[in-house]
Design an enzyme around this catalytic site. Structure first.
Site, PDB file in Angstrom:
ATOM      1  N   THR A 167       0.844  -1.186   0.000  1.00 49.21           N
ATOM      2  CA  THR A 167       0.000   0.000   0.000  1.00 49.21           C
ATOM      3  C   THR A 167       0.880   1.237   0.000  1.00 49.21           C
ATOM      4  O   THR A 167       2.010   1.204   0.490  1.00 49.21           O
ATOM      5  CB  THR A 167      -0.951   0.028   1.211  1.00 49.21           C
ATOM      6  OG1 THR A 167      -1.820   1.169   1.089  1.00 49.21           O
ATOM      7  CG2 THR A 167      -0.201   0.136   2.524  1.00 49.21           C
ATOM      8  N   ASN A 170      -0.773   4.005   1.141  1.00 56.66           N
ATOM      9  CA  ASN A 170      -1.615   4.780   2.055  1.00 56.66           C
ATOM     10  C   ASN A 170      -0.949   4.845   3.433  1.00 56.66           C
ATOM     11  O   ASN A 170      -0.800   3.808   4.092  1.00 56.66           O
ATOM     12  CB  ASN A 170      -2.986   4.094   2.139  1.00 56.66           C
ATOM     13  CG  ASN A 170      -3.940   4.790   3.073  1.00 56.66           C
ATOM     14  OD1 ASN A 170      -3.576   5.229   4.147  1.00 56.66           O
ATOM     15  ND2 ASN A 170      -5.186   4.849   2.661  1.00 56.66           N
ATOM     16  N   PRO A 171      -0.559   6.043   3.887  1.00 53.82           N
ATOM     17  CA  PRO A 171       0.128   6.160   5.181  1.00 53.82           C
ATOM     18  C   PRO A 171      -0.690   5.625   6.359  1.00 53.82           C
ATOM     19  O   PRO A 171      -0.125   5.051   7.287  1.00 53.82           O
ATOM     20  CB  PRO A 171       0.367   7.670   5.331  1.00 53.82           C
ATOM     21  CG  PRO A 171       0.234   8.239   3.964  1.00 53.82           C
ATOM     22  CD  PRO A 171      -0.693   7.327   3.215  1.00 53.82           C
ATOM     23  N   GLY A 172      -2.001   5.773   6.325  1.00 53.84           N
ATOM     24  CA  GLY A 172      -2.848   5.271   7.402  1.00 53.84           C
ATOM     25  C   GLY A 172      -2.815   3.748   7.473  1.00 53.84           C
ATOM     26  O   GLY A 172      -2.728   3.166   8.559  1.00 53.84           O
ATOM     27  N   LYS A 173      -2.880   3.108   6.314  1.00 52.72           N
ATOM     28  CA  LYS A 173      -2.827   1.646   6.285  1.00 52.72           C
ATOM     29  C   LYS A 173      -1.443   1.141   6.668  1.00 52.72           C
ATOM     30  O   LYS A 173      -1.314   0.103   7.305  1.00 52.72           O
ATOM     31  CB  LYS A 173      -3.235   1.114   4.918  1.00 52.72           C
ATOM     32  CG  LYS A 173      -4.728   1.242   4.670  1.00 52.72           C
ATOM     33  CD  LYS A 173      -5.153   0.532   3.409  1.00 52.72           C
ATOM     34  CE  LYS A 173      -6.666   0.669   3.221  1.00 52.72           C
ATOM     35  NZ  LYS A 173      -7.130  -0.064   2.055  1.00 52.72           N
ATOM     36  N   ASP A 208      -7.881  -4.570   1.867  1.00 49.93           N
ATOM     37  CA  ASP A 208      -8.842  -3.646   1.295  1.00 49.93           C
ATOM     38  C   ASP A 208      -9.985  -3.567   2.289  1.00 49.93           C
ATOM     39  O   ASP A 208     -10.327  -4.566   2.929  1.00 49.93           O
ATOM     40  CB  ASP A 208      -9.341  -4.115  -0.070  1.00 49.93           C
ATOM     41  CG  ASP A 208     -10.155  -3.040  -0.773  1.00 49.93           C
ATOM     42  OD1 ASP A 208      -9.731  -1.864  -0.742  1.00 49.93           O
ATOM     43  OD2 ASP A 208     -11.207  -3.347  -1.343  1.00 49.93           O
ATOM     44  N   SER A 209     -10.515  -2.413   2.436  1.00 43.02           N
ATOM     45  CA  SER A 209     -11.608  -2.235   3.389  1.00 43.02           C
ATOM     46  C   SER A 209     -12.552  -1.181   2.844  1.00 43.02           C
ATOM     47  O   SER A 209     -12.247  -0.496   1.869  1.00 43.02           O
ATOM     48  CB  SER A 209     -11.061  -1.818   4.762  1.00 43.02           C
ATOM     49  OG  SER A 209     -10.334  -0.607   4.650  1.00 43.02           O
TER      50      SER A 209
END
Length: 122
Positions: A45, A47-50, A107-108
């Site tokens: 990913t 995505n920094p949050g993930k 994935d969410s």
């Protein structure tokens, strides 16, 4: 609203632990050196949050989490699956192919019961 429960996370972590143990046995049987002192696992990913979630969940001894940016990877994988699991598999496979590394993706989404499960998988 459907949420990921602690029991689901616990089962996921258990499966990841078993995968790592199986992978270590497989590599040991073949005398393959994996990441020096441990297992290198690409977090598929950007995505920094993930990334933070994965780091928190996978803080395991002997596991070296690698980020795509560390390898110069910046992939945008179309989410064409019909389920979250299918989308995660698409991402993990694409990152694994590009990096030649064991990769983990997720994935969410948001599913609201009052809206008939919408917005759901997109």
């Amino acid at each position: 609203m459907s949420l990921c429960t602690p029991s689901i996370l616990s089962r996921l972590l258990d499966k990841i632990h078993r995968l790592i143990i199986t992978y270590r046995k497989w590599t040991a049987d073949r005398q393959i050196i994996v990441g020096g002192a441990g297992l290198d696992l690409l977090i598929a990913t950007n995505n920094p949050g993930k990334v933070k979630e994965m780091r928190d969940l996978l803080d395991l001894p002997g596991v070296n989490l690698v980020l795509p940016a560390e390898l110069g990877l910046n992939l945008e994988i179309p989410e064409t699956g019909e389920t979250y699991a299918e989308n995660a598999i698409l991402k993990a496979r694409a990152f694994a192919k590009a990096s030649q590394m064991l990769s983990l993706a997720d994935d969410s989404g948001l599913e609201v019961d009052a809206l008939g499960g919408e917005p759901g998988v997109r």
